[in-house]
Write a protein that holds these residues in place. Structure first.
Motif, PDB file in Angstrom:
ATOM      1  N   ALA A   1      -1.967  -4.567  -3.256  1.00 48.29           N
ATOM      2  CA  ALA A   1      -1.540  -5.951  -3.475  1.00 48.29           C
ATOM      3  C   ALA A   1      -2.567  -6.748  -4.283  1.00 48.29           C
ATOM      4  CB  ALA A   1      -1.298  -6.639  -2.128  1.00 48.29           C
ATOM      5  N   ASP A   2      -3.685  -6.125  -4.629  1.00 47.32           N
ATOM      6  CA  ASP A   2      -4.772  -6.771  -5.362  1.00 47.32           C
ATOM      7  C   ASP A   2      -5.355  -7.950  -4.581  1.00 47.32           C
ATOM      8  OD1 ASP A   2      -6.533  -6.790  -7.531  1.00 47.32           O
ATOM      9  OD2 ASP A   2      -5.289  -8.188  -8.692  1.00 47.32           O
ATOM     10  N   THR A   3      -5.517  -7.743  -3.252  1.00 41.99           N
ATOM     11  CA  THR A   3      -6.078  -8.789  -2.396  1.00 41.99           C
ATOM     12  C   THR A   3      -7.331  -8.342  -1.647  1.00 41.99           C
ATOM     13  OG1 THR A   3      -4.633  -8.173  -0.547  1.00 41.99           O
ATOM     14  CG2 THR A   3      -3.819  -9.893  -2.067  1.00 41.99           C
ATOM     15  N   GLY A   4      -7.830  -7.137  -1.920  1.00 39.58           N
ATOM     16  CA  GLY A   4      -9.033  -6.648  -1.270  1.00 39.58           C
ATOM     17  C   GLY A   4      -9.354  -5.241  -1.727  1.00 39.58           C
TER      18      GLY A   4
ATOM     19  N   GLU B   1     -10.125   6.045   1.729  1.00 37.90           N
ATOM     20  CA  GLU B   1      -8.674   5.962   1.862  1.00 37.90           C
ATOM     21  C   GLU B   1      -8.216   6.443   3.239  1.00 37.90           C
ATOM     22  OE1 GLU B   1      -7.267   8.169  -1.517  1.00 37.90           O
ATOM     23  OE2 GLU B   1      -8.152   6.743  -2.918  1.00 37.90           O
ATOM     24  N   PRO B   2      -6.978   6.119   3.625  1.00 35.09           N
ATOM     25  CA  PRO B   2      -6.489   6.464   4.965  1.00 35.09           C
ATOM     26  C   PRO B   2      -6.606   7.944   5.327  1.00 35.09           C
ATOM     27  CG  PRO B   2      -5.010   4.886   3.959  1.00 35.09           C
ATOM     28  CD  PRO B   2      -6.014   5.280   2.891  1.00 35.09           C
ATOM     29  N   TRP B   3      -6.477   8.835   4.361  1.00 34.84           N
ATOM     30  CA  TRP B   3      -6.585  10.260   4.688  1.00 34.84           C
ATOM     31  C   TRP B   3      -7.992  10.639   5.129  1.00 34.84           C
ATOM     32  CZ3 TRP B   3      -9.912  13.340   1.927  1.00 34.84           C
ATOM     33  CH2 TRP B   3     -10.315  12.884   0.668  1.00 34.84           C
ATOM     34  N   GLN B   4      -8.962   9.738   4.962  1.00 36.88           N
ATOM     35  CA  GLN B   4     -10.341   9.993   5.377  1.00 36.88           C
ATOM     36  C   GLN B   4     -10.648   9.372   6.745  1.00 36.88           C
ATOM     37  OE1 GLN B   4     -11.549   8.207   1.630  1.00 36.88           O
ATOM     38  NE2 GLN B   4     -12.683  10.078   1.126  1.00 36.88           N
ATOM     39  N   ALA B   5      -9.615   9.058   7.512  1.00 35.35           N
ATOM     40  CA  ALA B   5      -9.780   8.343   8.783  1.00 35.35           C
ATOM     41  C   ALA B   5     -10.674   9.086   9.773  1.00 35.35           C
ATOM     42  CB  ALA B   5      -8.413   8.069   9.409  1.00 35.35           C
ATOM     43  N   GLU B   6     -10.588  10.395   9.835  1.00 40.58           N
ATOM     44  CA  GLU B   6     -11.411  11.149  10.783  1.00 40.58           C
ATOM     45  C   GLU B   6     -12.894  11.030  10.423  1.00 40.58           C
ATOM     46  OE1 GLU B   6     -11.741  15.699  12.464  1.00 40.58           O
ATOM     47  OE2 GLU B   6      -9.791  14.970  11.763  1.00 40.58           O
TER      48      GLU B   6
ATOM     49  N   LEU C   1      -8.164   1.667   7.531  1.00 40.60           N
ATOM     50  CA  LEU C   1      -8.194   2.123   6.136  1.00 40.60           C
ATOM     51  C   LEU C   1      -6.863   1.870   5.441  1.00 40.60           C
ATOM     52  CD1 LEU C   1     -10.287   5.399   6.458  1.00 40.60           C
ATOM     53  CD2 LEU C   1     -11.045   3.133   5.701  1.00 40.60           C
ATOM     54  N   ARG C   2      -5.763   1.988   6.169  1.00 44.12           N
ATOM     55  CA  ARG C   2      -4.450   1.694   5.594  1.00 44.12           C
ATOM     56  C   ARG C   2      -4.370   0.213   5.200  1.00 44.12           C
ATOM     57  NH1 ARG C   2      -1.220   2.509   9.771  1.00 44.12           N
ATOM     58  NH2 ARG C   2      -1.597   4.735   9.686  1.00 44.12           N
ATOM     59  N   SER C   3      -4.951  -0.670   6.017  1.00 43.27           N
ATOM     60  CA  SER C   3      -4.915  -2.102   5.684  1.00 43.27           C
ATOM     61  C   SER C   3      -5.648  -2.366   4.373  1.00 43.27           C
ATOM     62  CB  SER C   3      -5.503  -2.948   6.822  1.00 43.27           C
ATOM     63  OG  SER C   3      -6.914  -2.878   6.855  1.00 43.27           O
ATOM     64  N   TYR C   4      -6.734  -1.644   4.125  1.00 38.46           N
ATOM     65  CA  TYR C   4      -7.439  -1.819   2.847  1.00 38.46           C
ATOM     66  C   TYR C   4      -6.688  -1.169   1.695  1.00 38.46           C
ATOM     67  CZ  TYR C   4     -11.372  -4.632   4.125  1.00 38.46           C
ATOM     68  OH  TYR C   4     -12.149  -5.705   4.491  1.00 38.46           O
ATOM     69  N   ALA C   5      -5.990  -0.073   1.955  1.00 35.51           N
ATOM     70  CA  ALA C   5      -5.155   0.524   0.900  1.00 35.51           C
ATOM     71  C   ALA C   5      -4.045  -0.446   0.510  1.00 35.51           C
ATOM     72  CB  ALA C   5      -4.577   1.856   1.375  1.00 35.51           C
ATOM     73  N   GLU C   6      -3.482  -1.118   1.503  1.00 37.20           N
ATOM     74  CA  GLU C   6      -2.442  -2.120   1.226  1.00 37.20           C
ATOM     75  C   GLU C   6      -3.012  -3.316   0.471  1.00 37.20           C
ATOM     76  OE1 GLU C   6      -0.873  -2.766   5.152  1.00 37.20           O
ATOM     77  OE2 GLU C   6       0.190  -0.830   5.137  1.00 37.20           O
ATOM     78  N   ARG C   7      -4.209  -3.741   0.839  1.00 35.54           N
ATOM     79  CA  ARG C   7      -4.856  -4.836   0.106  1.00 35.54           C
ATOM     80  C   ARG C   7      -5.120  -4.434  -1.342  1.00 35.54           C
ATOM     81  NH1 ARG C   7      -9.521  -7.212   4.175  1.00 35.54           N
ATOM     82  NH2 ARG C   7      -8.213  -7.213   6.043  1.00 35.54           N
TER      83      ARG C   7
END
Length: 187
Positions: A63-66, A16-21, A54-60
């Motif tokens: 949206a149930d698209t990835g 998830e995005p909070w794991q970006a580092e 990671l945010r783009s995958y959270a958004e996917r």
């Protein structure tokens, strides 16, 4: 998604995005190796781009698209499996993966991809899962084979990567094949 044991100290966990580092450090460890066939190192170059990826995958996922899942070995992030595309309406998904060099040769991608594909087929009703791969990427082709996929064909000169046009092979498995093979392995 919660942690799923892959055996031998390995797990498939949320990413998830909070794991970006942590994700950026993982990409940095494998930057040259991963970048041989995968554009990820060209996209994830600093903390902000890591967070954005990671945010783009959270958004996917929302949206149930990835989907994206972290492959961890003894708690350390060493790779990921993804559903780059998830089209529930059409019943088609495209799976992919990468690992840093320290994790290669342990069967981690195959085991993690099985979990993700099984979820897509059984929970989301996906009828066809594709695996797009460079013909030069023998380890990824071997994963496709271990997953029971068949080579559908080659898209010639279809992928522009680092200024050069490349071929792409498309491998796939259908839901009936997936379920049959899974039931055969269990029985």
């Amino acid at each position: 998604m919660y942690a799923v044991s892959l055996g031998d100290g390995a797990e498939l966990t949320p990413l998830e995005p909070w794991q970006a580092e942590e994700f950026l450090a993982h990409v940095d460890r494998g930057r040259e190796f991963i970048g041989r066939f995968n554009g990820l190192p060209d996209v994830v170059t600093d903390l902000e781009s890591s967070r954005a990826f990671l945010r783009s995958y959270a958004e996917r996922a929302a949206a149930d698209t990835g989907r994206i899942g972290a492959v961890r070995l003894d708690g350390r992030l060493v790779g990921a499996v993804v559903l780059r595309r998830l089209d529930v309406g059409q019943g088609i998904a495209e799976a992919g993966c990468w690992l840093e060099p320290s994790a290669v040769g342990r069967g981690l991608v195959t085991r993690a991809a099985r979990v993700l594909i099984d979820w897509a087929v059984r929970e989301r009703g996906i009828q066809r899962v594709e695996w797009w791969v460079s013909p030069e990427n023998a380890p990824s082709i071997a994963v496709a084979r271990r997953l029971g996929m068949s080579k559908d064909g080659v898209l010639r000169q279809s992928y522009l990567y680092r200024g050069k046009r490349h071929n792409e092979e498309i491998w796939s498995v259908t839901a009936p094949e997936w379920v049959r093979d899974a039931e055969g392995a269990a029985g």
